[in-house]
Design an enzyme around this catalytic site. Structure first.
Site, PDB file in Angstrom:
ATOM      1  N   GLY A   1      -1.391  -9.837   4.658  1.00  0.00           N
ATOM      2  CA  GLY A   1      -2.229 -10.138   5.813  1.00  0.00           C
ATOM      3  C   GLY A   1      -1.504 -10.411   7.110  1.00  0.00           C
ATOM      4  O   GLY A   1      -2.124 -10.862   8.078  1.00  0.00           O
TER       5      GLY A   1
ATOM      6  N   TRP B   1      -0.337  -8.412   9.439  1.00  0.00           N
ATOM      7  CA  TRP B   1      -0.836  -7.648  10.588  1.00  0.00           C
ATOM      8  C   TRP B   1      -2.216  -8.130  11.007  1.00  0.00           C
ATOM      9  O   TRP B   1      -2.480  -8.313  12.200  1.00  0.00           O
ATOM     10  CB  TRP B   1      -0.851  -6.156  10.247  1.00  0.00           C
ATOM     11  CG  TRP B   1       0.501  -5.518  10.435  1.00  0.00           C
ATOM     12  CD1 TRP B   1       1.711  -6.163  10.482  1.00  0.00           C
ATOM     13  CD2 TRP B   1       0.773  -4.134  10.616  1.00  0.00           C
ATOM     14  NE1 TRP B   1       2.718  -5.261  10.668  1.00  0.00           N
ATOM     15  CE2 TRP B   1       2.175  -4.001  10.754  1.00  0.00           C
ATOM     16  CE3 TRP B   1      -0.022  -3.002  10.652  1.00  0.00           C
ATOM     17  CZ2 TRP B   1       2.793  -2.763  10.939  1.00  0.00           C
ATOM     18  CZ3 TRP B   1       0.589  -1.763  10.833  1.00  0.00           C
ATOM     19  CH2 TRP B   1       1.973  -1.640  10.973  1.00  0.00           C
TER      20      TRP B   1
ATOM     21  N   ASP C   1      -7.604  -3.728   0.903  1.00  0.00           N
ATOM     22  CA  ASP C   1      -6.456  -3.589   0.005  1.00  0.00           C
ATOM     23  C   ASP C   1      -6.930  -3.683  -1.440  1.00  0.00           C
ATOM     24  O   ASP C   1      -7.929  -4.355  -1.733  1.00  0.00           O
ATOM     25  CB  ASP C   1      -5.410  -4.674   0.276  1.00  0.00           C
ATOM     26  CG  ASP C   1      -4.013  -4.265  -0.163  1.00  0.00           C
ATOM     27  OD1 ASP C   1      -3.858  -3.780  -1.303  1.00  0.00           O
ATOM     28  OD2 ASP C   1      -3.067  -4.424   0.622  1.00  0.00           O
TER      29      ASP C   1
ATOM     30  N   ASP D   1     -10.497   0.196  -2.626  1.00  0.00           N
ATOM     31  CA  ASP D   1      -9.612   1.342  -2.422  1.00  0.00           C
ATOM     32  C   ASP D   1     -10.238   2.229  -1.350  1.00  0.00           C
ATOM     33  O   ASP D   1     -11.280   2.849  -1.586  1.00  0.00           O
ATOM     34  CB  ASP D   1      -9.458   2.095  -3.743  1.00  0.00           C
ATOM     35  CG  ASP D   1      -8.525   3.293  -3.653  1.00  0.00           C
ATOM     36  OD1 ASP D   1      -8.127   3.661  -2.528  1.00  0.00           O
ATOM     37  OD2 ASP D   1      -8.206   3.869  -4.709  1.00  0.00           O
TER      38      ASP D   1
ATOM     39  N   ASP E   1       0.497  -0.250   7.186  1.00  0.00           N
ATOM     40  CA  ASP E   1       1.867  -0.675   6.890  1.00  0.00           C
ATOM     41  C   ASP E   1       2.144  -0.505   5.398  1.00  0.00           C
ATOM     42  O   ASP E   1       2.981  -1.197   4.829  1.00  0.00           O
ATOM     43  CB  ASP E   1       2.051  -2.142   7.305  1.00  0.00           C
ATOM     44  CG  ASP E   1       3.511  -2.564   7.335  1.00  0.00           C
ATOM     45  OD1 ASP E   1       4.359  -1.727   7.709  1.00  0.00           O
ATOM     46  OD2 ASP E   1       3.816  -3.717   6.979  1.00  0.00           O
TER      47      ASP E   1
ATOM     48  N   LYS F   1       3.234   3.410   8.988  1.00  0.00           N
ATOM     49  CA  LYS F   1       4.627   3.329   8.537  1.00  0.00           C
ATOM     50  C   LYS F   1       4.953   4.536   7.666  1.00  0.00           C
ATOM     51  O   LYS F   1       4.206   4.879   6.755  1.00  0.00           O
ATOM     52  CB  LYS F   1       4.868   2.052   7.740  1.00  0.00           C
ATOM     53  CG  LYS F   1       6.282   1.960   7.164  1.00  0.00           C
ATOM     54  CD  LYS F   1       6.642   0.566   6.720  1.00  0.00           C
ATOM     55  CE  LYS F   1       5.922   0.150   5.460  1.00  0.00           C
ATOM     56  NZ  LYS F   1       6.331  -1.219   5.042  1.00  0.00           N
TER      57      LYS F   1
END
EC number: 2.1.1.166
Length: 212
Positions: A66, A68, A86, A102, A127, A167
Site C-alpha cells: 500500500g 503507493w 491486489d 484479480d 508497481d 514498473k
C-alpha cells in the site's frame, strides 16, 4: 559448522536482507511512516512529472502493501478517489478503496467498475513484480507479462488525457513493450528514481495521453 560456501543460498539471502536493512531509502521510508520504500520512488516521479492533483481518480494495480496508495490518497484528496486492487490482503488506508481481487479476470474488472461508480480514470499505476526465482529466463517473462496485463487494463479504463505508470525491467521483451506503449500513447518517458537500487534493471515507464 556450515560455512557460507556450503550454504550459498542462505548466505545470499542474508546478504540481501543486510543490504535491505542498510539501504538509506528503506530507513527513510520507515522514519517517515511509509508502508514501503516504493512510496519514495513514486514521490520522486510525481515531483518531476506532476502526476497528481486534487480530484483525480487513480487505480493502483497490485497495490499491497500500500505504499503507493498511501502516498496518492492525500494528494487527490476527498474529491478524488483511489482504488487499490491486489490478490494479497492489504491493511486499510484512509481515502483508499481496497479490492481483494484479480484485475485480470472479469469478476475483478466488474469490482473495479463498481468501485469507480462511473467516474473516468485519470491515472493507472502498476508497481507489480512477480515472485522472483533468481532465474532470469523465468523472471523476465513473468515481469513483462504483468506489465502487459497492466497496459491492457489502462487501455480499457484511462480517459483520453490519462497517465499510465508501470514498473518494468530491462531485458527480453522490454523494447517490444515500450514500442507498443509508444503506439498507444502520445508520449512515453523512462524514469529511474534515486530510491531504485543502482544495480537493479528496474525502470518505470510513464505513458501519457492514450491515442487508441
Amino acid at each position: 559448522m556450515a560455512t557460507c560456501r556450503r550454504r550459498r543460498r542462505g548466505c545470499n539471502s542474508q546478504a540481501r536482507r543486510s543490504r535491505h536493512e542498510s539501504d538509506p531509502f528503506v530507513r527513510r521510508a520507515r522514519a517517515e511512516g511509509w508502508r514501503s520504500r516504493a512510496a519514495l520512488k513514486l514521490e520522486a516521479i510525481d515531483q518531476r512529472d506532476g502526476l497528481f492533483r486534487p480530484g483525480q481518480v487513480v487505480v493502483d494495480l497490485g497495490a499491497a502493501p500500500g505504499g503507493w496508495s498511501q502516498l496518492v490518497a492525500p494528494k487527490v484528496g476527498s474529491a478524488g478517489r483511489v482504488v487499490a486492487i491486489d490478490l494479497l490482503e492489504m491493511d486499510p488506508l484512509p481515502g483508499v478503496t481496497f479490492l481483494h481481487a484479480d484485475f485480470s479476470t472479469d469478476e475483478g474488472l466488474r469490482a473495479v467498475e463498481r468501485a469507480l461508480e462511473g467516474r473516468p480514470v485519470d491515472i493507472v499505476l502498476s508497481d507489480m513484480a512477480p515472485n522472483l526465482t533468481g532465474h532470469n529466463a523465468v523472471d523476465q517473462p513473468a515481469a513483462m507479462g504483468l506489465a502487459e496485463l497492466a497496459a491492457d487494463f489502462a487501455g480499457q479504463f484511462l480517459h483520453k488525457n490519462g497517465d499510465f505508470l508501470v514498473k518494468v525491467f530491462h531485458g527480453e521483451g522490454f523494447d517490444a513493450f515500450r514500442g507498443d506503449l509508444t503506439r498507444r500513447f502520445s508520449r512515453v518517458l523512462s524514469r529511474k528514481p534515486d530510491a531504485s537500487r543502482s544495480g537493479s534493471r528496474e525502470v518505470y515507464l510513464l505513458a501519457r495521453g492514450p491515442t487508441v
